[in-house]
Design a protein around this motif. Structure first.
Motif, short mmCIF file in Angstrom:
data_model
loop_
_atom_site.label_atom_id
_atom_site.label_comp_id
_atom_site.label_asym_id
_atom_site.label_seq_id
_atom_site.Cartn_x
_atom_site.Cartn_y
_atom_site.Cartn_z
N UNK A 192 -93.43 35.68 -46.66
CA UNK A 192 -93.45 34.67 -47.71
C UNK A 192 -92.26 33.72 -47.58
N UNK A 193 -91.88 33.41 -46.39
CA UNK A 193 -90.72 32.53 -46.24
C UNK A 193 -91.05 31.19 -45.61
N UNK A 194 -92.28 31.01 -45.16
CA UNK A 194 -92.64 29.78 -44.48
C UNK A 194 -93.68 29.00 -45.29
N UNK A 195 -93.27 27.90 -45.95
CA UNK A 195 -94.22 27.15 -46.76
C UNK A 195 -95.38 26.56 -45.95
N UNK A 196 -95.19 26.40 -44.66
CA UNK A 196 -96.25 25.86 -43.82
C UNK A 196 -97.41 26.84 -43.66
N UNK A 197 -97.17 28.13 -43.96
CA UNK A 197 -98.22 29.15 -43.87
C UNK A 197 -99.18 29.08 -45.05
N UNK A 198 -98.82 28.33 -46.07
CA UNK A 198 -99.70 28.18 -47.23
C UNK A 198 -99.73 29.40 -48.14
N UNK A 199 -98.72 30.26 -48.03
CA UNK A 199 -98.67 31.46 -48.87
C UNK A 199 -98.25 31.14 -50.29
N UNK A 200 -97.49 30.08 -50.45
CA UNK A 200 -96.99 29.72 -51.77
C UNK A 200 -96.77 28.21 -51.83
N UNK A 201 -96.69 27.72 -53.05
CA UNK A 201 -96.44 26.30 -53.30
C UNK A 201 -95.55 26.22 -54.52
N UNK A 202 -94.53 25.41 -54.46
CA UNK A 202 -93.60 25.32 -55.58
C UNK A 202 -93.38 23.86 -55.96
N UNK A 203 -93.34 23.62 -57.26
CA UNK A 203 -92.97 22.32 -57.80
C UNK A 203 -91.73 22.52 -58.66
N UNK A 204 -90.75 21.66 -58.52
CA UNK A 204 -89.51 21.78 -59.26
C UNK A 204 -89.17 20.43 -59.87
N UNK A 205 -88.74 20.46 -61.13
CA UNK A 205 -88.26 19.26 -61.80
C UNK A 205 -86.76 19.42 -62.02
N UNK A 206 -86.00 18.45 -61.51
CA UNK A 206 -84.56 18.47 -61.66
C UNK A 206 -84.17 17.25 -62.49
N UNK A 207 -83.40 17.51 -63.55
CA UNK A 207 -82.92 16.44 -64.41
C UNK A 207 -81.43 16.64 -64.66
N UNK A 208 -80.68 15.59 -64.50
CA UNK A 208 -79.23 15.64 -64.70
C UNK A 208 -78.59 16.78 -63.90
N UNK A 209 -79.02 16.90 -62.64
CA UNK A 209 -78.48 17.86 -61.69
C UNK A 209 -78.75 19.32 -62.06
N UNK A 210 -79.76 19.57 -62.91
CA UNK A 210 -80.13 20.93 -63.28
C UNK A 210 -81.63 21.12 -63.11
N UNK A 211 -82.02 22.33 -62.71
CA UNK A 211 -83.43 22.65 -62.63
C UNK A 211 -83.95 22.80 -64.06
N UNK A 212 -84.95 22.01 -64.40
CA UNK A 212 -85.51 22.04 -65.75
C UNK A 212 -86.86 22.74 -65.79
N UNK A 213 -87.56 22.80 -64.67
CA UNK A 213 -88.91 23.36 -64.65
C UNK A 213 -89.24 23.82 -63.24
N UNK A 214 -89.88 24.99 -63.14
CA UNK A 214 -90.34 25.49 -61.84
C UNK A 214 -91.76 25.99 -62.02
N UNK A 215 -92.64 25.57 -61.14
CA UNK A 215 -94.02 26.04 -61.11
C UNK A 215 -94.24 26.63 -59.72
N UNK A 216 -94.40 27.95 -59.67
CA UNK A 216 -94.57 28.64 -58.40
C UNK A 216 -95.97 29.23 -58.34
N UNK A 217 -96.71 28.87 -57.31
CA UNK A 217 -98.05 29.41 -57.10
C UNK A 217 -98.04 30.22 -55.81
#
Length: 70
Positions: free
Chosen positions: A1-26
């Motif tokens: 589960x370390x290579x995103x090119x393998x399609x094992x997982x997908x992550x979306x991250x929202x960063x605001x004011x230099x902080x992670x505000x939201x993470x969506x991990x599939x």
């Protein structure tokens, strides 16, 4: 589960004011057990119990249903 090119997982991250505000991990469903084992290995026993208890409560799961009666 370390290579995103393998399609094992997908992550979306929202960063605001230099902080992670939201993470969506599939993660592909067949990889979830290994993911959770890895995640819980990195937690203290107390934190793991706390997260499991909160999840059980939030999902309205009867703890008796978690017992394997084999």
């Amino acid at each position: 589960m370390t290579d995103p090119q393998e399609g094992e997982w997908d992550v979306d991250v929202v960063i605001a004011e230099k902080q992670v505000e939201y993470v969506d991990l599939r993660i592909r469903p067949e990889l979830l057990e290994g993911f959770f084992e890895c995640l819980f290995d990195d937690l203290s026993d107390e934190r793991a119990r706390s997260l499991l208890a909160a999840t059980i409560e939030r999902q309205d799961i009867d703890p008796a249903m978690l017992v394997d009666e084999e």
